[in-house]
Every structure is written in C-alpha cells, then in structure tokens.
Design a protein around this motif. Sequence first.
Motif, PDB file in Angstrom:
ATOM      1  N   GLN A 100      -2.455  -1.712  -6.404  1.00  0.00           N
ATOM      2  CA  GLN A 100      -3.248  -2.336  -5.247  1.00  0.00           C
ATOM      3  C   GLN A 100      -2.761  -3.236  -4.713  1.00  0.00           C
ATOM      4  O   GLN A 100      -2.615  -3.602  -3.553  1.00  0.00           O
ATOM      5  N   LYS A 183      -8.756  -2.820   8.357  1.00  0.00           N
ATOM      6  CA  LYS A 183      -9.853  -2.062   7.481  1.00  0.00           C
ATOM      7  C   LYS A 183      -9.475  -1.855   6.374  1.00  0.00           C
ATOM      8  O   LYS A 183     -10.118  -1.811   5.285  1.00  0.00           O
ATOM      9  N   GLU A 184      -8.335  -1.257   6.225  1.00  0.00           N
ATOM     10  CA  GLU A 184      -7.629  -0.856   4.827  1.00  0.00           C
ATOM     11  C   GLU A 184      -7.618  -1.940   3.849  1.00  0.00           C
ATOM     12  O   GLU A 184      -7.852  -2.117   2.583  1.00  0.00           O
ATOM     13  N   GLY A 186      -9.230  -4.525   4.186  1.00  0.00           N
ATOM     14  CA  GLY A 186     -10.554  -5.230   3.987  1.00  0.00           C
ATOM     15  C   GLY A 186     -11.404  -4.176   2.416  1.00  0.00           C
ATOM     16  O   GLY A 186     -11.790  -4.988   1.745  1.00  0.00           O
ATOM     17  N   ARG A 187     -11.097  -2.941   2.487  1.00  0.00           N
ATOM     18  CA  ARG A 187     -11.558  -1.900   1.569  1.00  0.00           C
ATOM     19  C   ARG A 187     -10.745  -2.408   0.349  1.00  0.00           C
ATOM     20  O   ARG A 187     -11.446  -2.484  -0.830  1.00  0.00           O
ATOM     21  N   ARG A 190     -12.227  -5.698  -1.226  1.00  0.00           N
ATOM     22  CA  ARG A 190     -13.527  -5.268  -1.920  1.00  0.00           C
ATOM     23  C   ARG A 190     -13.315  -4.709  -3.273  1.00  0.00           C
ATOM     24  O   ARG A 190     -13.862  -4.757  -4.070  1.00  0.00           O
ATOM     25  N   GLN A 191     -12.321  -3.831  -3.207  1.00  0.00           N
ATOM     26  CA  GLN A 191     -11.961  -3.021  -4.551  1.00  0.00           C
ATOM     27  C   GLN A 191     -11.572  -4.083  -5.626  1.00  0.00           C
ATOM     28  O   GLN A 191     -12.004  -3.850  -6.629  1.00  0.00           O
TER      29      GLN A 191
END
Length: 392
Positions: A100, A183-184, A186-187, A190-191
């Motif tokens: 990630q 947006k990606e 941000g995702r 969060r992950q």
Amino acid sequence: MPEEQGRGGFTPLSEFLFSYSHATQVRTIRQDMNTIKPLAAAFALLVVASLIQLGCVPAREHRALDQKYEQLKVHADSLRRQNDTLSIAAREAQSLQAIQRERLDSLLADSLRSSAEIHRLQEALVNSRRDYYEMLAMEESLLDGSTREAALMLEQLQKLQKELQKREDALHEASRTLNAKRKELGRIERQQQADRRALDSMRTNIDSLSRSLASSNANVTSLTQALARKDSLSLALRAKVADALFGFRDKGLSVEMRGGRVYVSMSEKLLFSSGSYELNPEGVKALRQIIVVLEQNPEINISVEGHTDDVPMRPGGTLRDNWDLSVLRATSIARILTTGTAISGARVSAMGRSHYHPLNPAKTKAARQINRRTEIILTPKLSELVEALGGE
C-alpha cells in the motif's frame, strides 16, 4: 494556483512521522515474537521433563496429575498456535502495508504530475484567452480592410477557438483524474489507519499470551522443583532402608529404586512357609528393622503387594487360590507394620497380585521361586506436586 503542500496534501513532516510510526510498530511486534519463541521452547522442554518425572506417581494420584499436566500441555499448545497465527498475521499486515505504501507513493507522484499539468494547462488557457481577445480587437480594427485579410483573420480566430476548447477539455479531464486520485489516497489512508488498529490489537494479544506463557512456565518450574525434592527424598529413603536391612541381603531381600519409588522385595523363604500366610520369626525381625525407618519418615506412603507363582493351590485347603494367598500375605505384613507402632494405618495399603506380575515368566523351579515374593513400596507423599499443579 494555491501553493502545494507536498504530495497529495501531505507535508514532508507528516509523511516522515507516518512512516516512522509504522516502522516502530513493526519492530515492536518482531521483538515480542522473538521474546515468545524462546519462552515457548523452554516451556516445551520443561513439560517433557515433567512428563518423564511423573512416572513415579501412584495410580490414583497419577491420574489426577496426568489430568492437570494434560491441561497445561493443551493450554501451552493453544498459546503456541495463537502465537503462530498472530505472527503470520503480523507478517501479512507488514507485507500489505509495504504494498500500500508503494501504491501510495505512485499515486502521490501521479498527483504531483497531474497538478503540474493542470497548472501548465491553466497558464496556456490564460495565454489563449489573451490571444483570442487580441484577435478580436484586431478583427474589429480590420473590418474596414480587405476581404481576404478578414477571412484569414477569421480562420486564425476559429483555430484559436478550437485550441482553446481542446485545452479546456484537457483541463477538465485532468481535474477529474486528480479528484479520483485524491479519493484513492483517502481510501488508502483510511485502510492504513485500520491496519494500525489491527496491529495494536495484535500487540495486545501477544502481550496477553506472553503473560499466560510466563504463568505456565512458573507452574512447570514449581512442578519440576517438587519432583526433584521427591526424588531426593526417595534416594535418601532408599539409603536408610538399605542400611537398616543390610544383614538380610543374603536372605532373599533386596532394596532398589524404580520410577522414583523405593521397592523392598522379600522372598517367600524369608517371610512365610510354603502355602502359608503366617510370618516367620526371621521375617518379623526384618520387618521390625523397616518399621524403625518408616516411623522416622511419616511423609512416606506404604504399599504392600503379595505375589505368588503360577502353581494352583491344593484343593480342600482353607485358601481357594493364589488370590487369597497373595492378599492374606500382604495384609499380614500390613498388620505387623501398624500394630504397636507409630505408623498410621492411613499411610498403608495392602493388595494381592496373585501370579499375574512375575519377575521371570519362565515355568522353571528357579523362576517360580523368584516370583514368590512380597514387595513393600515406599512413595513420598505428593502434596507438593498436587499443589504445584494447582490441585487441592
């Protein structure tokens, strides 16, 4: 345009702190894993040692100890399996986090390039608009000029309009791409926060397992110490009994250690006449020597076992079979041990084994003579062992 804050809105300081926090958590989990592994190995060795030592326990108390030991072993196995599962999960979380992070770095780089492209397109749009308005001004000034020049200017103006439209479309597309990448990002953030919480939970579980393993190791240590004390007591008792019975060694009497217990084996010719359960004077004399030692060691339990050969009893007598003979010989000795002595009957048990536990299974006269015997088995009390295992 507003001034950028590093990659995708992150400042260099926040990125450094974010990376450092994850690295610190991973190192902490590895240290916890390295701490648990030697503890689990030590626990396994101690349990094996305890299993070997427990072979000396009498039947009824042996079963209770086996149950307690099996509970400890199952608990230790459960702790090791949980530790292995958490170790695998921690490694998978670290691998996923690295993937990630690489993806996040790629997206941040794309975001920077997109932001630069948007900035370049915005500047080009401003220049195009400026050129467009200049052309409009020139068109107005040349309305009175020749038709050919006016047509040329109109053609140039139309080209500029098309170029302007293309740049506006490219700007809108770049804006949509940038929003999608944000947006990606941000995702992914969060992950990563969820992964950090999972890692914290794993660390808590590992701490709990470490405490449980330490408690189990303490119990095993107590059990090992109790077994060592019991074996030491048995060795000392064997020496005392052997010294007390030294004069009877050539008369069919032996003293030996087997499985942490002291076995005093006396032949039939020392104690009884053939087919009788009445003690001979020489046998009573030997028992009196044992009684002195047993009175001085009240922490010793006493088992008396009668053994016969496989020759059936003569019919018509008072004894039906070898079961009767072996039991009555054992109870005769138990009676001598507890009558007029300081030995409590609660310490003594008597049983007959008939001919089912021979020392020599051969069908010869010499083998049968060896098998006709009475054994006094001396065992230290197991209160320390039961206490070490958490018994009552």
